[in-house]
Design a protein around this motif. Structure first.
Motif, PDB file in Angstrom:
ATOM      1  N   THR A  90     -18.731   9.891   1.834  1.00 14.73           N
ATOM      2  CA  THR A  90     -19.854   9.053   2.241  1.00 14.73           C
ATOM      3  C   THR A  90     -19.512   7.602   1.943  1.00 14.73           C
ATOM      4  O   THR A  90     -18.492   7.306   1.316  1.00 14.73           O
ATOM      5  CB  THR A  90     -21.149   9.457   1.518  1.00 14.73           C
ATOM      6  OG1 THR A  90     -22.243   8.713   2.060  1.00 14.73           O
ATOM      7  CG2 THR A  90     -21.063   9.203   0.020  1.00 14.73           C
TER       8      THR A  90
ATOM      9  N   ASP B 283     -25.364  12.014   5.289  1.00 17.71           N
ATOM     10  CA  ASP B 283     -24.163  12.309   4.508  1.00 17.71           C
ATOM     11  C   ASP B 283     -24.290  11.903   3.050  1.00 17.71           C
ATOM     12  O   ASP B 283     -23.327  11.984   2.293  1.00 17.71           O
ATOM     13  CB  ASP B 283     -22.947  11.610   5.130  1.00 17.71           C
ATOM     14  CG  ASP B 283     -23.037  10.090   5.049  1.00 17.71           C
ATOM     15  OD1 ASP B 283     -24.168   9.568   4.909  1.00 17.71           O
ATOM     16  OD2 ASP B 283     -21.989   9.421   5.135  1.00 17.71           O
ATOM     17  N   LYS B 284     -25.475  11.481   2.641  1.00 17.37           N
ATOM     18  CA  LYS B 284     -25.662  11.009   1.272  1.00 17.37           C
ATOM     19  C   LYS B 284     -26.103  12.163   0.363  1.00 17.37           C
ATOM     20  O   LYS B 284     -26.838  13.059   0.779  1.00 17.37           O
ATOM     21  CB  LYS B 284     -26.717   9.897   1.226  1.00 17.37           C
ATOM     22  CG  LYS B 284     -26.393   8.678   2.087  1.00 17.37           C
ATOM     23  CD  LYS B 284     -25.219   7.912   1.523  1.00 17.37           C
ATOM     24  CE  LYS B 284     -25.023   6.579   2.230  1.00 17.37           C
ATOM     25  NZ  LYS B 284     -24.531   6.701   3.605  1.00 17.37           N
TER      26      LYS B 284
ATOM     27  N   SER C  35     -29.953  12.945   0.208  1.00 14.69           N
ATOM     28  CA  SER C  35     -30.664  12.855   1.488  1.00 14.69           C
ATOM     29  C   SER C  35     -31.831  13.834   1.593  1.00 14.69           C
ATOM     30  O   SER C  35     -32.766  13.604   2.358  1.00 14.69           O
ATOM     31  CB  SER C  35     -29.687  13.080   2.649  1.00 14.69           C
ATOM     32  OG  SER C  35     -29.110  14.375   2.568  1.00 14.69           O
TER      33      SER C  35
END
Length: 402
Positions: free
Chosen positions: A364, A12-13, A16
């Protein structure tokens, strides 16, 4: 050993999908990488194997607070870049990476064959981030860069401290930290640009550039008007009265610059009569008579404890706050509410607490996913991802390539 998978805690970053190769040493470079790692980048930290030029980590032990704070959320491998096999493995990693970050001297990366042009030849999409002491070229390019040296050369120490006491360093490695923050921002911009162009960029900054930029309005006072700022101690150089004032049990910061805040402050502090005093009638007058005004304010603030003045001045709408020690800062209810001390589990140390990212964003969290890795902790995992089998990895280890 710390467990890690390609997506663990990162899905969820915002970063990523980004893979970063971390070649950094000291603090400025690791700070830039930490920003990327905290927000989801898959960071592979590359260090020399024992006996191949490995240096002591910044700030002491790998299990100490400095290293743990700098290198959380990363994987770590050992790789001897001075060997042909090590160089080939690095270039194979670089071909599939998005970002490389380094803070070697300008000639070292070229000598190792891992400079921007060498990497771009195998990966034109690479975003290559470099931090140096003084720049990649120019008369000081080969000088070693150290935070305090940059603080002095960049002008900061000349305006820090009490008037007449001589130069004073800032109590944190501010040149390192700012250069790292600037580089992380530049890398993010280059990644965004790559989405449109398909091409990477070489992003560069230095401790000196970061320090001069951080002079901000103090620098602009010179560039625009030729005024050389001097030490102002705890007093704001232009906004008066703004500074540190004694209380019955310590000190407080009070910021009452500008006519509206000055009038509010004077009334709340029982100094309303000073508003009509011609010595303090406007900003220019208060600047000329700063010492006298500060003394009068200090006589009053010293009669009551800090908590009293914080409550009274907050009620009056005048910015004011205590001067905390570090333990008091982390005990502060707002700091606790913001979650700026974050826990993470370390295989040997157990649960530790380090300093969280200062950023927050919707969708996030800014939790710390993984403690700083031990040296070479993920070497086999990463090399297996490149297609090497156990026998090949064992051979490389025997020959001190990894």
């Amino acid at each position: 050993m710390t467990s890690w998978t390609d997506t663990e805690g990162r899905a969820d970053k915002p970063l990523s999908r980004i893979r970063v190769l971390d070649l950094t040493l000291a603090r400025a470079g690791p700070t830039a990488v930490r920003h990327l790692a905290d927000w989801g980048a898959d960071v592979i930290r590359i260090e020399p194997p024992a006996g191949a030029g490995a240096s002591d980590p910044v700030g002491g032990s790998r299990h100490g607070p400095d290293f743990q704070n700098l290198h959380r959320n990363k994987r770590a491998i050992t790789l001897n870049l001075k060997t042909p096999e090590g160089h080939a493995l690095f270039m194979k990693l670089a071909a599939g990476a998005d970002v490389i970050v380094e803070n070697m001297r300008s000639t070292v990366k070229t000598r190792l064959g891992i400079d921007y042009e060498a990497v771009r030849a195998v990966n034109p999409r690479i975003v290559y981030g470099s931090i140096s002491g003084f720049g990649q070229d120019g008369p000081y390019a080969e000088r070693a860069g150290v935070d305090q040296i940059a603080q002095g050369m960049g002008g900061l120490m000349s305006i820090t401290g009490l008037p007449g006491q001589g130069p004073v360093r800032v109590g944190i490695p501010i040149a390192d930290l700012c250069a790292g923050g600037y580089l992380a921002m530049g890398i993010s911009m280059a990644l965004l640009d790559r989405e449109a162009t398909g091409q990477g960029r070489w992003v560069r900054t230095s401790l000196l550039e970061a320090m001069v930029a951080m002079l901000d309005f103090q620098g602009a006072r010179w560039t625009m008007t030729g005024e050389v700022p001097e030490q102002a101690g705890n007093d704001h150089p232009t906004g008066i009265p703004t500074g540190v004032f004694p209380t019955a049990d310590g000190h407080v910061n009070i910021a009452a610059s500008g006519q509206r805040l000055w009038t509010r402050f004077a009334a709340a502090a029982g100094l309303g009569h000073l508003v009509e005093d011609p010595r303090f009638a406007d900003g220019a007058a208060r600047s000329r008579n700063r010492a006298a005004l500060n003394a009068l304010i200090g006589e009053v603030t010293a009669t009551r404890p800090s908590a009293h003045w914080v409550a009274v001045l907050m009620e009056a709408g005048v910015p004011c706050g205590p001067i905390n020690s570090i333990d008091q800062t982390f005990a502060d209810p707002q700091v606790r509410h913001l979650g700026l001390a974050a826990p993470v589990r370390h295989a040997e140390l157990g649960e530790i607490t380090i300093v969280a990212s200062p950023l927050q964003m919707t969708g996030t969290t800014r939790d710390i996913r993984c403690a700083a890795p031990d040296a070479g902790e993920h070497t086999e995992e990463v090399l297996r991802g490149l297609g090497l089998d156990p026998a090949e990895i064992a051979d490389l280890r025997d020959r001190n390539v990894i």
